[in-house]
Design a protein around this motif. Structure first.
Motif, PDB file in Angstrom:
ATOM      1  N   VAL A 134       0.838  -1.202   0.000  1.00 40.72           N
ATOM      2  CA  VAL A 134       0.000   0.000   0.000  1.00 40.72           C
ATOM      3  C   VAL A 134       0.874   1.253   0.000  1.00 40.72           C
ATOM      4  CG1 VAL A 134      -1.654   1.361   1.348  1.00 40.72           C
ATOM      5  CG2 VAL A 134      -1.984  -1.102   1.087  1.00 40.72           C
ATOM      6  N   LEU A 135       1.904   1.261   0.822  1.00 41.46           N
ATOM      7  CA  LEU A 135       2.809   2.409   0.859  1.00 41.46           C
ATOM      8  C   LEU A 135       3.489   2.620  -0.486  1.00 41.46           C
ATOM      9  CD1 LEU A 135       4.503   1.985   4.375  1.00 41.46           C
ATOM     10  CD2 LEU A 135       2.690   3.572   3.736  1.00 41.46           C
ATOM     11  N   SER A 136       3.836   1.527  -1.159  1.00 46.68           N
ATOM     12  CA  SER A 136       4.496   1.661  -2.467  1.00 46.68           C
ATOM     13  C   SER A 136       3.533   2.230  -3.511  1.00 46.68           C
ATOM     14  CB  SER A 136       5.063   0.318  -2.933  1.00 46.68           C
ATOM     15  OG  SER A 136       4.039  -0.576  -3.330  1.00 46.68           O
ATOM     16  N   ILE A 137       2.246   1.851  -3.432  1.00 49.98           N
ATOM     17  CA  ILE A 137       1.247   2.404  -4.346  1.00 49.98           C
ATOM     18  C   ILE A 137       1.084   3.900  -4.104  1.00 49.98           C
ATOM     19  CG2 ILE A 137      -1.217   2.409  -4.943  1.00 49.98           C
ATOM     20  CD1 ILE A 137      -1.218  -0.627  -4.321  1.00 49.98           C
ATOM     21  N   SER A 140       4.252   5.702  -5.393  1.00 46.14           N
ATOM     22  CA  SER A 140       4.424   5.653  -6.850  1.00 46.14           C
ATOM     23  C   SER A 140       3.534   6.641  -7.591  1.00 46.14           C
ATOM     24  CB  SER A 140       4.126   4.239  -7.357  1.00 46.14           C
ATOM     25  OG  SER A 140       2.729   3.974  -7.311  1.00 46.14           O
ATOM     26  N   LYS A 141       2.464   7.093  -6.947  1.00 41.95           N
ATOM     27  CA  LYS A 141       1.477   8.000  -7.560  1.00 41.95           C
ATOM     28  C   LYS A 141       0.760   7.359  -8.735  1.00 41.95           C
ATOM     29  CE  LYS A 141       2.948  11.519  -4.987  1.00 41.95           C
ATOM     30  NZ  LYS A 141       2.161  12.121  -3.905  1.00 41.95           N
ATOM     31  N   GLU A 142       0.811   6.027  -8.853  1.00 41.85           N
ATOM     32  CA  GLU A 142       0.186   5.368  -9.993  1.00 41.85           C
ATOM     33  C   GLU A 142      -1.320   5.567 -10.027  1.00 41.85           C
ATOM     34  OE1 GLU A 142      -0.019   0.788  -9.158  1.00 41.85           O
ATOM     35  OE2 GLU A 142       1.762   1.550  -8.121  1.00 41.85           O
ATOM     36  N   LEU A 143      -1.920   5.822  -8.876  1.00 42.36           N
ATOM     37  CA  LEU A 143      -3.349   6.119  -8.814  1.00 42.36           C
ATOM     38  C   LEU A 143      -3.604   7.601  -8.509  1.00 42.36           C
ATOM     39  CD1 LEU A 143      -4.688   3.008  -6.826  1.00 42.36           C
ATOM     40  CD2 LEU A 143      -4.704   3.393  -9.301  1.00 42.36           C
ATOM     41  N   GLY A 144      -2.584   8.395  -8.646  1.00 42.94           N
ATOM     42  CA  GLY A 144      -2.696   9.814  -8.336  1.00 42.94           C
ATOM     43  C   GLY A 144      -2.508  10.077  -6.849  1.00 42.94           C
ATOM     44  N   GLU A 145      -2.938  11.249  -6.411  1.00 41.00           N
ATOM     45  CA  GLU A 145      -2.786  11.635  -5.010  1.00 41.00           C
ATOM     46  C   GLU A 145      -3.765  10.876  -4.107  1.00 41.00           C
ATOM     47  OE1 GLU A 145      -0.771  13.713  -3.301  1.00 41.00           O
ATOM     48  OE2 GLU A 145       0.443  14.092  -5.088  1.00 41.00           O
ATOM     49  N   LEU A 146      -3.278  10.514  -2.928  1.00 37.96           N
ATOM     50  CA  LEU A 146      -4.157   9.950  -1.905  1.00 37.96           C
ATOM     51  C   LEU A 146      -4.953  11.096  -1.286  1.00 37.96           C
ATOM     52  CD1 LEU A 146      -5.084   7.604  -0.085  1.00 37.96           C
ATOM     53  CD2 LEU A 146      -3.112   8.091   1.389  1.00 37.96           C
ATOM     54  N   LYS A 147      -6.282  10.957  -1.311  1.00 40.99           N
ATOM     55  CA  LYS A 147      -7.149  12.046  -0.863  1.00 40.99           C
ATOM     56  C   LYS A 147      -7.828  11.768   0.478  1.00 40.99           C
ATOM     57  CE  LYS A 147      -6.910  14.893  -4.435  1.00 40.99           C
ATOM     58  NZ  LYS A 147      -6.464  16.313  -4.313  1.00 40.99           N
ATOM     59  N   THR A 148      -8.286  10.538   0.660  1.00 42.75           N
ATOM     60  CA  THR A 148      -9.080  10.210   1.839  1.00 42.75           C
ATOM     61  C   THR A 148      -8.778   8.793   2.306  1.00 42.75           C
ATOM     62  OG1 THR A 148     -10.883  11.597   1.022  1.00 42.75           O
ATOM     63  CG2 THR A 148     -11.425  10.073   2.789  1.00 42.75           C
ATOM     64  N   ILE A 149      -8.820   8.606   3.619  1.00 41.67           N
ATOM     65  CA  ILE A 149      -8.662   7.273   4.205  1.00 41.67           C
ATOM     66  C   ILE A 149      -9.878   6.984   5.081  1.00 41.67           C
ATOM     67  CG2 ILE A 149      -7.341   5.871   5.848  1.00 41.67           C
ATOM     68  CD1 ILE A 149      -4.908   7.509   5.141  1.00 41.67           C
ATOM     69  N   SER A 237      -9.324  -1.116   5.837  1.00 39.16           N
ATOM     70  CA  SER A 237      -8.804   0.219   5.584  1.00 39.16           C
ATOM     71  C   SER A 237      -8.950   0.472   4.085  1.00 39.16           C
ATOM     72  CB  SER A 237      -7.331   0.336   5.991  1.00 39.16           C
ATOM     73  OG  SER A 237      -7.184   0.308   7.391  1.00 39.16           O
ATOM     74  N   VAL A 238      -9.556   1.600   3.732  1.00 40.13           N
ATOM     75  CA  VAL A 238      -9.780   1.944   2.326  1.00 40.13           C
ATOM     76  C   VAL A 238      -9.076   3.267   2.042  1.00 40.13           C
ATOM     77  CG1 VAL A 238     -11.481   2.301   0.498  1.00 40.13           C
ATOM     78  CG2 VAL A 238     -12.024   0.796   2.439  1.00 40.13           C
ATOM     79  N   PHE A 239      -8.276   3.259   0.987  1.00 40.69           N
ATOM     80  CA  PHE A 239      -7.495   4.420   0.598  1.00 40.69           C
ATOM     81  C   PHE A 239      -8.063   4.951  -0.718  1.00 40.69           C
ATOM     82  CE2 PHE A 239      -5.023   1.413   2.997  1.00 40.69           C
ATOM     83  CZ  PHE A 239      -4.399   2.188   3.957  1.00 40.69           C
ATOM     84  N   HIS A 240      -8.575   6.176  -0.689  1.00 42.40           N
ATOM     85  CA  HIS A 240      -9.226   6.779  -1.852  1.00 42.40           C
ATOM     86  C   HIS A 240      -8.238   7.711  -2.567  1.00 42.40           C
ATOM     87  CE1 HIS A 240     -13.351   5.541  -0.574  1.00 42.40           C
ATOM     88  NE2 HIS A 240     -12.756   5.551   0.609  1.00 42.40           N
ATOM     89  N   PHE A 241      -7.921   7.362  -3.798  1.00 43.12           N
ATOM     90  CA  PHE A 241      -7.008   8.148  -4.624  1.00 43.12           C
ATOM     91  C   PHE A 241      -7.795   8.910  -5.688  1.00 43.12           C
ATOM     92  CE2 PHE A 241      -4.665   4.581  -2.921  1.00 43.12           C
ATOM     93  CZ  PHE A 241      -3.381   5.064  -2.662  1.00 43.12           C
ATOM     94  N   GLU A 242      -7.096   9.725  -6.441  1.00 41.93           N
ATOM     95  CA  GLU A 242      -7.727  10.449  -7.542  1.00 41.93           C
ATOM     96  C   GLU A 242      -8.255   9.488  -8.610  1.00 41.93           C
ATOM     97  OE1 GLU A 242      -5.270  14.592  -7.938  1.00 41.93           O
ATOM     98  OE2 GLU A 242      -4.143  12.740  -8.285  1.00 41.93           O
ATOM     99  N   LYS A 243      -7.536   8.374  -8.820  1.00 43.01           N
ATOM    100  CA  LYS A 243      -7.863   7.484  -9.938  1.00 43.01           C
ATOM    101  C   LYS A 243      -8.321   6.097  -9.496  1.00 43.01           C
ATOM    102  CE  LYS A 243      -4.258   9.751 -12.680  1.00 43.01           C
ATOM    103  NZ  LYS A 243      -2.979   9.519 -13.418  1.00 43.01           N
TER     104      LYS A 243
END
Length: 325
Positions: A134-137, A140-149, A237-243
């Motif tokens: 999860v930290l590597s994702i 890496s910004k592969e899904l864009g910025e992390l916005k919400t947890i 735990s759910v991590f919401h990214f831009e993409k």
């Protein structure tokens, strides 16, 4: 490979989980177990294969053959026995919460430096492959910025005023026992918040039986955290990214679920056998092999920031630990 003699200080259920995983680590010697009750220590030692059993914590700490002490007492005793261990040059892996408050954690860290002896908080989740992925994702910004947890840790425990989970004199309440996990997740991923909102449902002892916490950050980033003993929950735990979103479970060897516009992908990291605690045990010994007195992955500065955050939450929900605050 250098072998290290491990000693268990406190023979409760968390110590049983740790001891069962310690057996998996090749260079860990199950050397000693100590309880305030000698019979309990002997039963524990026999069950897991420790060489010695002590009915006194101090007596065990005076054993020159002990290299590393795993402290598994209630939170309210962590500081005391960490200091006694460090004074005797025993490396310490201390269960979370590291201690009751910031003042105690600072004493522990200063003692580690004074005695040039290793100290680490036992946050096993930081070292398991799933969380590392999860930290590597995120990085890496592969899904864009992390916005919400969103991060939950809840299970049902009937009220019992004498239980460690409800007794404030032992650091009881949801925050230090399980709320620390969602808080840890937010700090590890979004960092230190600019503002904290916290709400609690109190038990008859005044302990926090349920918590709802919101961390607010710049650019409207947020972490929504829940913990408590009032009901069971899936505990994701759910991590919401831009993409897209990334979801992980608290259970070992569960898939990482990644949802994007392309669909749903399941990715599985090998968290291995056992409960995942052997990663932290192996890491401690790796640090000792290198002559370190703290972990480069789970630093004592981070643990200090974590307890500061927990103290701030307690202030907001008005929970006080007798004889500690």
């Amino acid at each position: 490979m250098k072998k290290y003699n491990w000693a268990i200080l406190g023979c409760g259920w968390i110590a049983e989980i740790f001891a069962s995983d310690l057996k998996i680590v090749d260079n860990a010697v199950l050397y000693a177990a100590a309880s305030r009750n000698l019979s309990k220590a002997k039963n524990f030692a026999n069950k897991f294969g420790f060489q010695k059993a002590y009915g006194s914590y101090i007596e065990m700490l005076e054993d020159d053959n002990v290299d590393i002490v795993y402290i598994a007492t209630p939170h309210s005793f962590h500081c005391k026995y960490t200091l006694l261990s460090l004074e005797r040059k025993k490396a310490v892996l201390c269960e979370k919460a590291f201690a009751i408050n910031q003042k105690e954690v600072a004493l522990m860290i200063n003692a580690s430096k004074e005695h040039n002896t290793f100290l680490m908080e036992a946050f096993w989740t930081r070292l398991v492959p799933t969380f590392k992925k999860v930290l590597s994702i995120i990085n890496s910004k592969e899904l864009g910025e992390l916005k919400t947890i969103q991060s939950d840790f809840m299970f049902y425990v009937p009220f019992n005023a004498k239980s460690r989970l409800y007794d404030l004199s032992l650091g009881g309440g949801a925050l230090l026992d399980i709320g620390i996990y969602p808080v840890f997740t937010a700090l590890q991923t979004l960092g230190k918040p600019n503002n904290i909102l916290a709400y609690a449902i109190k038990s008859p002892t005044g302990s926090d039986e349920h918590l709802d916490i919101i961390f607010e950050y710049e650019n409207d980033k947020k972490a929504y955290l829940r913990a408590g003993f009032r009901n069971d929950a899936p505990n994701y735990s759910v991590f919401h990214f831009e993409k897209g979103t990334v979801q992980i479970s608290r259970e070992m060897n569960c898939p990482i679920i990644i949802k994007t516009e392309k669909g749903i992908q399941e990715m599985k990291e090998d968290d291995g056998p056992g409960y995942g605690y052997y990663f932290e045990a192996a890491h401690v010994m790796e640090c000792l092999d290198k002559g370190l007195i703290e972990s480069p992955i789970l630093s004592n500065d981070f643990s200090l920031e974590l307890i500061k955050t927990l103290d701030e939450i307690r202030t907001k929900i008005n929970v006080v630990y007798p004889n500690h605050d």
